[in-house]
Every structure is written in structure tokens, then in C-alpha cells.
Motif scaffolding. Structure first.
Motif, PDB file in Angstrom:
ATOM      1  N   LEU A 218     -22.853 -10.372  32.826  1.00 35.16           N
ATOM      2  CA  LEU A 218     -23.211 -11.535  32.086  1.00 35.16           C
ATOM      3  C   LEU A 218     -24.790 -11.678  32.071  1.00 35.16           C
ATOM      4  N   GLU A 219     -25.281 -11.152  33.284  1.00 34.42           N
ATOM      5  CA  GLU A 219     -26.753 -11.083  33.586  1.00 34.42           C
ATOM      6  C   GLU A 219     -27.598 -10.201  32.587  1.00 34.42           C
ATOM      7  N   ILE A 220     -26.997  -9.124  32.084  1.00 40.07           N
ATOM      8  CA  ILE A 220     -27.672  -8.243  31.244  1.00 40.07           C
ATOM      9  C   ILE A 220     -27.446  -8.657  29.755  1.00 40.07           C
ATOM     10  N   LEU A 221     -26.471  -9.263  29.499  1.00 44.39           N
ATOM     11  CA  LEU A 221     -25.932  -9.431  27.960  1.00 44.39           C
ATOM     12  C   LEU A 221     -26.907 -10.053  27.182  1.00 44.39           C
ATOM     13  N   GLU A 222     -27.738 -11.295  27.671  1.00 46.40           N
ATOM     14  CA  GLU A 222     -28.760 -12.000  26.783  1.00 46.40           C
ATOM     15  C   GLU A 222     -30.023 -10.914  26.485  1.00 46.40           C
ATOM     16  N   LYS A 223     -30.428 -10.506  27.498  1.00 44.68           N
ATOM     17  CA  LYS A 223     -31.524  -9.442  27.440  1.00 44.68           C
ATOM     18  C   LYS A 223     -31.231  -8.100  26.504  1.00 44.68           C
ATOM     19  N   THR A 224     -30.138  -7.885  26.549  1.00 42.77           N
ATOM     20  CA  THR A 224     -29.745  -6.687  25.790  1.00 42.77           C
ATOM     21  C   THR A 224     -29.625  -7.156  24.407  1.00 42.77           C
ATOM     22  N   ILE A 225     -29.078  -8.188  24.030  1.00 45.73           N
ATOM     23  CA  ILE A 225     -29.205  -8.760  22.848  1.00 45.73           C
ATOM     24  C   ILE A 225     -30.336  -8.800  22.166  1.00 45.73           C
ATOM     25  N   ASP A 226     -31.451  -9.410  22.954  1.00 43.88           N
ATOM     26  CA  ASP A 226     -32.625  -9.473  22.628  1.00 43.88           C
ATOM     27  C   ASP A 226     -33.493  -8.235  22.210  1.00 43.88           C
ATOM     28  N   ASP A 227     -33.256  -7.199  23.058  1.00 47.06           N
ATOM     29  CA  ASP A 227     -33.740  -5.850  23.110  1.00 47.06           C
ATOM     30  C   ASP A 227     -33.148  -5.098  21.906  1.00 47.06           C
ATOM     31  N   MET A 228     -31.903  -5.518  21.620  1.00 50.18           N
ATOM     32  CA  MET A 228     -31.264  -4.647  20.333  1.00 50.18           C
ATOM     33  C   MET A 228     -31.615  -5.287  19.104  1.00 50.18           C
ATOM     34  N   THR A 229     -31.912  -6.652  19.041  1.00 51.96           N
ATOM     35  CA  THR A 229     -32.453  -7.175  17.818  1.00 51.96           C
ATOM     36  C   THR A 229     -33.727  -6.678  17.436  1.00 51.96           C
ATOM     37  N   LEU A 246     -16.883 -17.221  28.487  1.00 55.82           N
ATOM     38  CA  LEU A 246     -18.401 -17.162  29.170  1.00 55.82           C
ATOM     39  C   LEU A 246     -19.180 -16.142  28.636  1.00 55.82           C
ATOM     40  N   GLU A 247     -18.737 -14.968  28.096  1.00 58.83           N
ATOM     41  CA  GLU A 247     -19.578 -13.996  27.356  1.00 58.83           C
ATOM     42  C   GLU A 247     -19.828 -14.490  25.964  1.00 58.83           C
ATOM     43  N   ASP A 248     -18.825 -15.188  25.237  1.00 58.06           N
ATOM     44  CA  ASP A 248     -19.057 -15.470  23.846  1.00 58.06           C
ATOM     45  C   ASP A 248     -19.956 -16.758  23.718  1.00 58.06           C
ATOM     46  N   ARG A 249     -19.983 -17.602  24.650  1.00 57.75           N
ATOM     47  CA  ARG A 249     -21.204 -18.603  24.926  1.00 57.75           C
ATOM     48  C   ARG A 249     -22.458 -17.872  24.889  1.00 57.75           C
TER      49      ARG A 249
END
Ligand SMILES: C[S@@+](CC[C@H](N)C(=O)[O-])C[C@H]1O[C@@H](n2cnc3c(N)ncnc32)[C@H](O)[C@@H]1O
Length: 311
Positions: A218-229, A246-249
Motif C-alpha cells: 500500500l505504501e508504494i501505490l499512491e506514489k507510483t500512481i503520481d509518478d506514472m501519471t 484498502l487498495e481500491d480506496r
């Protein structure tokens, strides 16, 4: 062992990616290469696919399965959280689409010695990347009771987290807890019999929680979404498949923030924070598997796909 994994929401992802023949695409979770196969076969001259996985077994299996596409595909053994660095190393600036299909593959679950499954006896491991330092053994045998309670409650949404943490700490006073079945027994002892009668396997939530902790999922998910966009071309798309709430949120909130990043108080007549939308959410509600897919693949039952488009 054969790499067995049925891709989830396959057609929906391919449609969602809006693939251009000469585009650059990234599959951040290559797994058995099921999604990648469908992407690669739509690419023509100038088209390129980067396939990332942190598991060497997955990379090797996908390399074999996708061999017919030759140098159209570049395989990268890494964590998708390093996507910016991966792009720098490959001399790439932007991509036309990213896909992440989070979680473990059926192959990882079936390979008993990886220690992901509460149904098979194996050393406690659960590392997707066998080169990373922290394993399930370390979490179970070295985290404090409070830290274990936190992990099991937060990532497993397990109401008996406190008791499970207490029982683990008590048990390891005698000797280290070494195997999946030892852990399953402790969990069974910690959860009162009445509460174990119905519902999923009593160890399901705790195993999920420890796996998430070990792989920092979960820790890396939000940062990765930012980087990918950041790395998307205009009209490029990011597709994310998740398997639990938890992931979907995290994905839902990250997409909302990208679409409306303004932090000005609502009473301000104009925006002064200067934060501009990066694009738009394509899926107001997540895309769910069709009834046919649910019939054919039980694992798809909790899958959700969300799509974001760069402006
Ligand atoms: C559900 S499977 C992907 C299946 C694939 N889409 C297919 O159709 O075959 C997830 C894969 O992603 C990998 N993975 C999970 N988190 C990762 C991460 N942060 N970085 C790189 N790979 C990751 C796992 O090792 C696993 O092989």
C-alpha cells in the motif's frame, strides 16, 4: 512448474488502454504475461512494451511466453515504484499507457515454498522479490506486539488482531515461528471457535496483512500512481486493477487528487494554489468483472479496475 495465472478484466483493460500501434506501454506487473500478450499483439511498427515485475520467476516465465514479440518487449526486474528511474535508464521520457494489476499471481500462491499460502506448509517468506530483506519470518518473529496488532488490524481488517498479536508473541517466547502452518495454528487458537465457524479461512486476513507489510504494497501505490501519471503523454491512460478495498480506496483517492488537486478553501472565488488538474477520471465507478468472468475465474470476484486519462 508451469506459470498458471488467468488474467483478470483482460478485455476491459485492453479497451481502457486505448492502444495505439506505435505507442509506448508499460505493464508494471507482468506476472504470467497475460495482459502483456494482448498489448504486444496490438503494437505495430514503432510500438514498444516495457514489462516490469519484481519476481524473477515471473520475468522468466513471461520472457518465454512472449518470445514471439522479440525486441518489441523490454523486460525489467524491478519494483514498479522505481518507474521514473527505469525510464531514465531506458532513455524513455513518456508512455502512452500504464497498467498495474496488483497483488500476488496464482503462480506465487501455488508455489508452496514462497510461503504465501495458508493452505500449504512452507517456511514463512511471502517476499515477491526474493532479493528483498524483510520476510514474513522477520515480521512474525521480530515486530513488537503493538506493531503486529497494527499491521494485522490495518492491512487485514482483522477484528481479532490484538489477540492474534498476543498469541504470536507468547508462542515465539518458546521458539521462533518458522512455518505457515505454525502460524495458521496460532491464529486458530487466537480466534474464538464461534467466530471461526463461518466465513473465509481464519488465517486469510492475517496472511494478507503480513504479505502487504512484507511487500510494502500500500505504501508504494499512491506514489507510483503520481509518478506514472507524470510520465503519461496527453491522452495516455493509467489502468489499475485492485483486489481489496484498502487498495481500491488509495487508487480512488489518488485519481481524485490528480483530477482536482486544488487546495484552496472552497470560499475562495479563484484558485490561488496554482495546482492544475493532470487529467480526468474515466471510470466514475470501478469496472467489475462480467458474470461470465466471475463464473470462469473465482479469483476475479474482488477485482476492480479504475482508469485515469492524462490531459
Ligand atoms: C496479479 S499478478 C499479474 C498478472 C498479469 N497481469 C497477467 O495477466 O499475467 C501480479 C504480479 O505483479 C508483481 N508485482 C506486485 N507488486 C509489484 C511491484 N510493486 N513491482 C513489481 N512487480 C510487482 C507480482 O510479483 C506478480 O507477478
Amino acid at each position: 512448474m508451469e506459470f498458471r495465472h488467468v488474467s483478470v478484466l483482460l478485455n476491459e483493460c485492453i479497451e481502457g488502454l486505448n492502444i495505439k500501434e506505435d505507442g509506448v506501454y508499460v505493464d508494471g506487473t507482468l506476472g504470467g504475461g497475460g495482459h502483456s500478450f494482448e498489448i504486444a499483439r496490438r503494437l505495430g511498427k514503432g510500438g514498444r512494451l516495457i514489462g516490469i515485475d519484481q519476481d524473477t520467476d515471473a520475468i522468466n516465465a513471461a520472457r518465454e511466453r512472449l518470445s514471439e514479440f522479440g525486441d518489441k518487449i523490454t523486460f525489467v526486474h524491478d519494483n514498479f515504484e522505481n518507474v521514473k528511474e527505469i525510464f531514465k535508464n531506458l532513455g524513455l521520457e513518456k508512455a502512452d499507457g500504464f497498467l498495474i494489476d496488483i497483488g500476488v499471481s496464482s503462480f506465487q500462491l501455488d508455489e508452496a515454498e514462497r510461503g504465501f499460502s495458508y493452505m500449504q506448509d512452507a517456511p514463512l517468506d511471502m517476499r515477491m522479490n526474493s532479493e528483498s530483506e524483510l520476510s514474513a519470518y522477520d515480521v512474525v518473529n521480530s515486530y513488537s506486539e503493538e506493531a503486529l496488532d497494527n499491521v494485522i488490524f490495518k492491512y487485514g481488517e482483522e477484528r481479532w488482531a490484538k489477540r492474534i498479536a498476543q498469541f504470536i508473541v507468547k508462542e515465539r517466547e518458546n521458539k521462533p515461528i518458522e512455518t505457515t502452518f505454525e502460524l495458521v495454528d496460532i491464529i486458530k487458537k487466537a480466534i474464538p471457535k464461534g467466530a471461526r465457524k463461518d466465513g473465509p479461512h481464519p488465517a486469510k486476513r492475517t496472511f494478507q496483512a503480513i504479505r502487504i507489510e512484507v511487500n510494502r504494497e500500500l505504501e508504494i501505490l499512491e506514489k507510483t500512481i503520481d509518478d506514472m501519471t507524470d510520465l503519461l503523454n496527453t491522452e495516455g491512460r493509467l489502468c489499475v486493477i485492485t483486489f481489496h478495498s484498502l487498495e481500491d480506496r488509495i487508487v480512488k483517492n489518488a485519481f481524485r487528487k490528480q483530477e482536482n488537486p486544488c487546495t484552496c478553501p472552497p470560499e475562495f472565488p479563484v484558485c490561488v494554489c496554482g495546482k492544475k488538474p493532470k487529467g480526468r477520471i474515466i471510470t466514475r465507478k470501478p469496472v467489475l468483472p462480467s458474470s461470465e468472468e466471475l463464473k470462469e475465474n473465482h479469483r476475479s470476484r474482488s477485482a476492480k479496475l479504475r482508469i485515469f486519462e492524462r490531459r
